[in-house]
Scaffold this motif. Sequence first.
Motif, mmCIF file in Angstrom:
data_model
loop_
_atom_site.group_PDB
_atom_site.id
_atom_site.type_symbol
_atom_site.label_atom_id
_atom_site.label_comp_id
_atom_site.label_asym_id
_atom_site.label_seq_id
_atom_site.Cartn_x
_atom_site.Cartn_y
_atom_site.Cartn_z
ATOM 1 N N GLY A 77 0.947 -1.413 -0.092
ATOM 2 C CA GLY A 77 -0.118 0.111 -0.158
ATOM 3 C C GLY A 77 0.496 1.435 -0.087
ATOM 4 N N VAL A 78 0.416 2.119 0.000
ATOM 5 C CA VAL A 78 0.523 3.912 -0.159
ATOM 6 C C VAL A 78 0.412 4.479 0.696
ATOM 7 N N GLU A 79 0.759 4.929 1.873
ATOM 8 C CA GLU A 79 0.389 6.456 2.179
ATOM 9 C C GLU A 79 1.367 7.730 2.535
ATOM 10 N N PHE A 80 0.519 8.185 2.135
ATOM 11 C CA PHE A 80 0.803 9.910 2.049
ATOM 12 C C PHE A 80 0.940 10.265 3.915
ATOM 13 N N PRO A 100 -9.725 -6.346 3.026
ATOM 14 C CA PRO A 100 -10.481 -6.856 4.115
ATOM 15 C C PRO A 100 -9.656 -6.217 5.430
ATOM 16 N N THR A 101 -10.803 -5.696 6.772
ATOM 17 C CA THR A 101 -9.906 -5.227 7.427
ATOM 18 C C THR A 101 -9.135 -5.993 7.726
ATOM 19 N N GLY A 102 -8.051 -5.831 8.588
ATOM 20 C CA GLY A 102 -6.844 -6.187 8.630
ATOM 21 C C GLY A 102 -5.902 -6.102 7.899
ATOM 22 N N VAL A 103 -5.940 -6.012 6.386
ATOM 23 C CA VAL A 103 -4.640 -5.885 5.171
ATOM 24 C C VAL A 103 -4.568 -4.955 5.305
ATOM 25 N N VAL A 104 -2.719 -4.938 4.493
ATOM 26 C CA VAL A 104 -2.877 -3.447 4.787
ATOM 27 C C VAL A 104 -3.828 -2.076 3.439
ATOM 28 N N PRO A 105 -3.924 -1.723 4.006
ATOM 29 C CA PRO A 105 -4.799 -0.785 2.734
ATOM 30 C C PRO A 105 -4.295 -0.092 1.656
ATOM 31 N N ALA A 106 -4.784 -0.382 0.262
ATOM 32 C CA ALA A 106 -4.423 0.397 -0.731
ATOM 33 C C ALA A 106 -3.957 1.731 -0.795
ATOM 34 N N LEU A 107 -4.685 2.397 -0.188
ATOM 35 C CA LEU A 107 -3.755 4.318 0.224
ATOM 36 C C LEU A 107 -5.033 4.341 1.436
ATOM 37 N N THR A 108 -3.320 5.003 2.153
ATOM 38 C CA THR A 108 -4.081 5.991 3.317
ATOM 39 C C THR A 108 -3.308 7.098 2.776
ATOM 40 N N LEU A 109 -4.654 8.464 3.327
ATOM 41 C CA LEU A 109 -3.987 9.883 3.620
ATOM 42 C C LEU A 109 -4.221 10.140 4.497
#
Length: 211
Positions: A77-80, A100-109
């Motif tokens: 995933g990517v996080e800014f 799903p819950t608990g898996v690294v989300p694709a994009l986090t801001l």
Amino acid sequence: EFRRVLFRSLGWDGSATGLNLGNPEAYTFGGTLRALATSATLMPVRFGASAVNKTLRMGSLNLGTTTLTVTPVNNYGVEFTDRVTLSGGTANFNIGGTQPTGVVPALTLSGLVEGDVSVFTKDGTGVLVLTNPANTFGVAGGTIDIVSGLLQVGNLGALGDAGTVRISSNSGSRGLRAAGTFVFDRTLYLNAGSSAVDVTGGNTFTLSTPL
């Protein structure tokens, strides 16, 4: 050129740092990504068959009328983490995969998201996470439109100044995900035959306005 820096830092299979290959971990790069063309795509991926569950942690994001597409592979995933500036009147995020819950989300801001956009659109089957309680994006009469996938927030402030959250996904499993306990005092507009509000374990989502 920016992609080449990422791969040299991670190594060809994403495990050059010697970290545990399957544990959730973050690689920090910082810097600013400016996406000002019609479309832009981020694809966090590793070339080998070892490292999974990694977050590529970047700095700030400047997004114009561009549709930013994130296509994750191997639970990356990517996080800014710094300021996210939205301009051009609308903001469009197309997030791929399924997380799903608990898996690294694709994009986090996680940095502060700002910008006077009238429509903030979340499209694609994946998960977009907004975490900053001080977000100021949107306008009082503006709309967050969840066309597909999940938009995850842990607090009301993460939704910025938008007055309406519209769920257009037409799915009993895709829509708004509440990952914290809070009172929702905006307009929640169910814009399809099926709409989902998912609340993660141990949390309470209280709706204080009529549907």
